[in-house]
Motif scaffolding. Sequence first.
Motif, PDB file in Angstrom:
ATOM      1  N   LYS A 111       0.831  -1.204   0.000  1.00 35.71           N
ATOM      2  CA  LYS A 111       0.000   0.000   0.000  1.00 35.71           C
ATOM      3  C   LYS A 111       0.860   1.245   0.000  1.00 35.71           C
ATOM      4  N   PHE A 112       1.922   1.214   0.770  1.00 39.67           N
ATOM      5  CA  PHE A 112       2.790   2.384   0.815  1.00 39.67           C
ATOM      6  C   PHE A 112       3.466   2.590  -0.530  1.00 39.67           C
ATOM      7  N   ALA A 113       3.893   1.485  -1.130  1.00 38.94           N
ATOM      8  CA  ALA A 113       4.570   1.616  -2.414  1.00 38.94           C
ATOM      9  C   ALA A 113       3.629   2.214  -3.457  1.00 38.94           C
ATOM     10  N   VAL A 114       2.390   1.767  -3.434  1.00 39.18           N
ATOM     11  CA  VAL A 114       1.451   2.312  -4.417  1.00 39.18           C
ATOM     12  C   VAL A 114       1.182   3.779  -4.131  1.00 39.18           C
ATOM     13  N   GLY A 115       1.058   4.121  -2.846  1.00 35.83           N
ATOM     14  CA  GLY A 115       0.859   5.532  -2.502  1.00 35.83           C
ATOM     15  C   GLY A 115       2.024   6.381  -2.985  1.00 35.83           C
ATOM     16  N   VAL A 116       3.236   5.873  -2.798  1.00 35.80           N
ATOM     17  CA  VAL A 116       4.410   6.622  -3.235  1.00 35.80           C
ATOM     18  C   VAL A 116       4.439   6.716  -4.754  1.00 35.80           C
ATOM     19  N   LEU A 117       4.081   5.617  -5.401  1.00 39.24           N
ATOM     20  CA  LEU A 117       4.091   5.635  -6.860  1.00 39.24           C
ATOM     21  C   LEU A 117       3.134   6.691  -7.398  1.00 39.24           C
ATOM     22  N   LEU A 118       1.952   6.720  -6.815  1.00 36.16           N
ATOM     23  CA  LEU A 118       0.996   7.729  -7.261  1.00 36.16           C
ATOM     24  C   LEU A 118       1.509   9.137  -6.971  1.00 36.16           C
ATOM     25  N   SER A 119       2.199   9.306  -5.855  1.00 35.75           N
ATOM     26  CA  SER A 119       2.749  10.622  -5.549  1.00 35.75           C
ATOM     27  C   SER A 119       3.800  11.024  -6.571  1.00 35.75           C
ATOM     28  N   VAL A 120       4.614  10.049  -6.963  1.00 39.78           N
ATOM     29  CA  VAL A 120       5.635  10.352  -7.967  1.00 39.78           C
ATOM     30  C   VAL A 120       4.968  10.749  -9.279  1.00 39.78           C
ATOM     31  N   VAL A 121       3.914  10.008  -9.629  1.00 35.35           N
ATOM     32  CA  VAL A 121       3.197  10.354 -10.859  1.00 35.35           C
ATOM     33  C   VAL A 121       2.653  11.771 -10.774  1.00 35.35           C
ATOM     34  N   ALA A 161      16.017  16.254 -12.047  1.00 39.32           N
ATOM     35  CA  ALA A 161      16.669  16.189 -10.740  1.00 39.32           C
ATOM     36  C   ALA A 161      15.886  16.977  -9.713  1.00 39.32           C
ATOM     37  N   ILE A 162      15.349  18.115 -10.117  1.00 36.24           N
ATOM     38  CA  ILE A 162      14.571  18.921  -9.182  1.00 36.24           C
ATOM     39  C   ILE A 162      13.318  18.167  -8.750  1.00 36.24           C
ATOM     40  N   VAL A 163      12.642  17.529  -9.701  1.00 34.00           N
ATOM     41  CA  VAL A 163      11.431  16.782  -9.345  1.00 34.00           C
ATOM     42  C   VAL A 163      11.788  15.639  -8.401  1.00 34.00           C
ATOM     43  N   ALA A 164      12.916  14.969  -8.670  1.00 34.71           N
ATOM     44  CA  ALA A 164      13.328  13.881  -7.780  1.00 34.71           C
ATOM     45  C   ALA A 164      13.562  14.408  -6.372  1.00 34.71           C
ATOM     46  N   TYR A 165      14.212  15.544  -6.278  1.00 31.67           N
ATOM     47  CA  TYR A 165      14.470  16.099  -4.962  1.00 31.67           C
ATOM     48  C   TYR A 165      13.183  16.480  -4.257  1.00 31.67           C
ATOM     49  N   LEU A 166      12.246  17.041  -5.006  1.00 28.30           N
ATOM     50  CA  LEU A 166      10.978  17.441  -4.388  1.00 28.30           C
ATOM     51  C   LEU A 166      10.199  16.220  -3.924  1.00 28.30           C
ATOM     52  N   TRP A 168      11.484  13.384  -2.972  1.00 28.26           N
ATOM     53  CA  TRP A 168      12.135  12.902  -1.756  1.00 28.26           C
ATOM     54  C   TRP A 168      11.822  13.809  -0.578  1.00 28.26           C
ATOM     55  N   SER A 169      11.747  15.098  -0.832  1.00 35.09           N
ATOM     56  CA  SER A 169      11.474  16.033   0.262  1.00 35.09           C
ATOM     57  C   SER A 169      10.066  15.896   0.794  1.00 35.09           C
ATOM     58  N   SER A 170       9.210  15.196   0.070  1.00 36.60           N
ATOM     59  CA  SER A 170       7.873  14.980   0.606  1.00 36.60           C
ATOM     60  C   SER A 170       7.783  13.658   1.343  1.00 36.60           C
ATOM     61  N   ALA A 171       8.937  13.014   1.546  1.00 31.52           N
ATOM     62  CA  ALA A 171       8.938  11.703   2.202  1.00 31.52           C
ATOM     63  C   ALA A 171       8.348  11.784   3.601  1.00 31.52           C
ATOM     64  N   TRP A 172       8.620  12.855   4.306  1.00 33.89           N
ATOM     65  CA  TRP A 172       8.106  12.950   5.662  1.00 33.89           C
ATOM     66  C   TRP A 172       6.585  13.010   5.673  1.00 33.89           C
ATOM     67  N   VAL A 173       6.020  13.710   4.686  1.00 34.40           N
ATOM     68  CA  VAL A 173       4.563  13.787   4.606  1.00 34.40           C
ATOM     69  C   VAL A 173       3.990  12.406   4.335  1.00 34.40           C
ATOM     70  N   GLY A 241      19.195  18.580   2.876  1.00 32.89           N
ATOM     71  CA  GLY A 241      17.779  18.320   2.647  1.00 32.89           C
ATOM     72  C   GLY A 241      17.503  16.843   2.469  1.00 32.89           C
ATOM     73  N   ILE A 242      18.410  16.153   1.797  1.00 34.81           N
ATOM     74  CA  ILE A 242      18.210  14.720   1.586  1.00 34.81           C
ATOM     75  C   ILE A 242      18.288  13.980   2.910  1.00 34.81           C
TER      76      ILE A 242
END
Lengths: 267, 1017
Positions: A111-121, A161-166, A168-173, A241-242
Amino acid sequence: MIVELQRQLRRRRTVFGLLGIASVPVILAIAFVLSGDGANGGGGDPTGLFDLATASGLNFALMSTAATAPFLLLAVVALFTGDTVSSEASWGSLRYLLVRPVPRSRLLARKFAVGVLLSVVAALLVPLSGLAAGTLAFGWGEVQTPFGVLAVGPALGRLLAIVAYLVWSSAWVAGIAFAWSTVTDAPVGAVAGTIVLVIVVQILDAITALGTLRTFLPVHELTAWIGLLASPPQWGELTRGILLQVPYLTGALGFAFWWFARKDILS
Amino acid sequence: MIDRRTWVPVAVAVAIVAVIVGLILLGRPDIEVASLRVTVPDGAEQLELDAAVYRPAGASADDPRPAVLLAHGFLGDRSGSDAQARRLAGDGFVVMTWSARGFGSSGGQVGLADPDAEIADVARLIDVLAERPDVRLDAVGDPRVAIVGGSYGAGTALLAAAQEPRLDAVVAAAGWHSLSRSLAPNGVIGPGEVAPGVLKAGWTSLLFTANALPADAFDPSASGTPPDPDPDPSTLGPGPEPEPGPEPGVDLEGGPRAVGNGGLDPCGRFSREICEVYLEVARSGVLTASARAVLDARSPAGRLDAVTAPTLLLQGQDDTLFDLTESRRNAEEIAATGTPVRLRWVVGGHEIVGGAGSDELREETDAWLDRWLRDGDGPEAPAFTWTDRAADVARDRDAPPDGPSPGDRGARQVLAFELAPDGRLHERDGAPSAVSDAPRSVTLSSPPGGQPAALSSLPGAGALVGFLPATDIPGQHVAITSAPLTADATLLGPPTMSLQVGSSRAGDEPEEPAPPEPDDPPDDPVGTVLDDGGEARLFVKLTDVAANGSTTLIHQAVTPVRATSLPGELAVELPDLAYRLRADHRLRVTIATTDQAFSNRIDGATTSLVLGDGAAQLQLPVVASVTPGVRLPVVAGIVLAVAALAAVVVSRRRGGTGWGGSSGGVDPVGRAGDGVVGPDPGAATGDARGTAKLREPPPIAIRGLTKRYADGHLAVDAFDLTVGRGQVMGLLGPNGAGKTTSLRMLLGLSTPTAGSIRVFGHDMRPGHPVLGRVGALVEGPGFVPELSGLDNLQLYWRAGGRRSPDEAELPWALGVADLGSAIRKPVRTYSHGMKQRLAIAQALLGRPELLVLDEPTDGLDPEQIRAMRELLARLGDEGHTVLVSSHLLAEVEQMCTHVAVVQRGRLLASGRIDELVGAGRTVVVATDDRDRARAVLARHLAPGSIEASGAGLAVTLGDHDPADLVTWLVAEGLRIHALTPRGKLEDAFLSLTGAPASETAEGPEPIGPRGGPGGVT
């Protein structure tokens, strides 16, 4: 995991969430076009990119990414990760998912992986839609940044790279929303609660009287991605930040897995 | 209702807010400010300086602190240092600010950092500090004190450091090394004696008229000290109001000056000496020898070998008043004696010491003071740091860039260009004249009267400069541009040029440029006398031209070149560069005859330059570019994270089914992991299918199961149950008996407090693989509302491990559900009965060996209930095992082969239905005379088989037929009103539970003492 993905993709909130965030750059493009050449960034622009937004399609994509990063993207991440477990609990289907020869942790991980995948999308949709809208409105061309001019090729790489960083920066959320959703049976509680937390943390970050405490807030380095636009790109600036996300993510996820494994499923 | 779920988050929120408010309040420093007058000698007399002391709370004779002297800049007085003084006091220093002579409400006249006046005052201020008990002393009369200043304050600080050995640290931002070079520079360094420089008219007029006008005519925040750009709002509280300065033109000492509206005395509060220098220089545009001597007396140049205090020098890279060379020379002179010095170049112009100061200045100052005044530990700062503006990053080096020294050109890396007449800068690789054009003379004219003049920069405009269109006037300049660079070039240090200048004739003289003679030495080595060659006054600029044509004047720097021994070959040194020229950019050298910021010649002369064939060359000092890559900690972090993740994944795979095992284990006896147990000796299956079955573990074996909730309620109490293969076991009990709780624990949804559960011999834990053989319906249906029924079933099947859709037996399950076309509609459109049927179908997916159903007939109509009954019976016959829980006696009696009766969490009885209730049948007969009927029947039946039941008799028939009963009663003449069979199970249940008949009727249970707290059934 494909199964879980199918389960989530067909839900209305997934589609609306993705469409919603993808429409933000389109709306911005319309706004910029309609307001004519005199548009400038106005107040509240910490990046200096808003003034350059109409310079080219890529500039516009950059600006839309910058605009959605501080809040909207985090809200969408909270939606996708905070809704997964608690919505199953609210429908009563969570207990059936657990009466399966599948360990609870694997279910949670999926479930977490799918949530993260959707967030990346969702995170990718913003620059893509910004690129499409911006190119239609302002044309294709090289990127002008506050540091100078970037050619198209390197600029695309930087944008990625900027999108990747953003993301990752939402990982806490993602972590906190997910942990919350394992605790509560009401998805609204997890999602809305996390969004409120995001707002509170942003406010705290702006209170300078807190001094060095602010540097430990997970949103403190959110704008460090600006360094990637410099020439040469400043990767080192993103280090803090990372690393800053790691304790929050591991803490929240650790709690979620630990709690869910022990919990009596009463829903 | 305030319960735990409400007040816990509220309490947490309140606690967080309280902590934040507390931190903010505690963070406010407590500072006392006291103003005082310090008396200093002024020649034979005395004058008073206006000063203030900022004392941190806690500083006292028992806890003395180091002191800091804050000097202010050229515009304004000590009030401009207020914010920074408060900040430093908040850090724990005792801070003294003062208004220098001639500023603010101090007495005296501005002597421009006169060593005998202003600098001597510093000694007196140090004496005042030494007398204070709350200032730390190194020796009697020698306090631990630093001096910090910017612009005018920086010069004051450096001169004071040279003169006053008691100073322990110095911070000087945007200061000068040689005032004469700064105010009237000349780039020429040879050969021979150098002509006096060209006055920076813009800056000097700005500075010298400043003190003649009221202080608020200029930006009041433009003070001289490195300020605090982020003032703590809590410290902007009550403090002494800065006193307004005296009326302009009013002299506190000395004679009255001319005042009045419209009549500004240009001398203002300057001392006579300075005033005379300025007036003379402003008129002639040239520094005379006497003027130079006055300025040199007020410059740190040549005096810095006496500095013993560690010095921090800060300079803006685009400062046009005091350029980078000034700071470098200061650093070199101080470092020559071994005194620690740090040189830091930051982005910005002279305004960095103004109101809009930068974080970097603040951080550097704090670190320096902490290290040298408080013996702080910390990494040694590198000796030199500059800022690469294009990448917005600071770069450290071990030493400042080398100044020019004749002998060691070869050791430095240089980027050499030749200026060619075709307007191009040609790169040279060290080999002379790789490309040479025939030398040609270029003639530049300067306009009569000095206007129009080229505009390059405005003094004090700071950040606005980038928006001004820099203009060069055609005919007055020559611009020579290089080809685009192939790679980045980082320029650090002073560039040098050699220029061959022909004669320079005034406009009314015939233009006859002399032929270039590069091999002849100039005739007249004395440059101050205008000889036949005239005076050449040129302005050199270096510009960075980007690929799209936009230009950047590097460091806003314009270097005047003035020579009077013409014609001649001039060696020119330009101010230090700290600049990265990016690839694809071009370098442009512009040589012009005028510039707005300087004093231009008015005689309308023409000057000739020789270009080509080595006559004009430019050499730029280059250092190796360091491109910051991905920092090591990031790479290390990513590698570690990936390794950790891989380790976790691998360990999960090897450890079987993962996390659930360690926590969900049900067996308290310590049987870890997956214990497969053989036949259960305690099983009382009573199964008639033969002993072969006894060798296999029973589908369900529960021993001693106990569940106690956190509030103390005991839901399940030492429950034992065994269900054998092929049995349809009914779990019967009123609501609140613990049936559903037990089923949840059976399926791994809840954790028991004690006891063991074995399914097919395996200890149950959440997510155990044996659940693949189990189908369940627990506490009602649960589906994703937006998906269709069919989608729900399919996704559910596929979510349970690697099982192919074929094994699901979907058509059969759908047949059981019997939903027809509704199966493709979203579940949210279903009625409760439809959802229940779908849930049953979901439980049946894959034809599981064990079926666990909790109240399966809830919401079904009688037809469907009957169908379900038949289905379960069939399943039992086929060898599947079913466990059904219900509170409805009749259902259980009809559906099940076995029954277990539960009440209040305890198992009361279990076994075959017929064994449980015994062999007899019971009927209830209603007659018109009960007593007589009883007597009649007693003659035929065993005692005890007749009881009163309501208005009639309950008769246990035993082996008799009900027809016999009718016969006996009718034979006696009794009339029979009704003859109904009584539920056998009902009997057994009643006897077991001891409940009266009316309470167990089909229907909802009353919520009484027997029902536990909600949701426990």
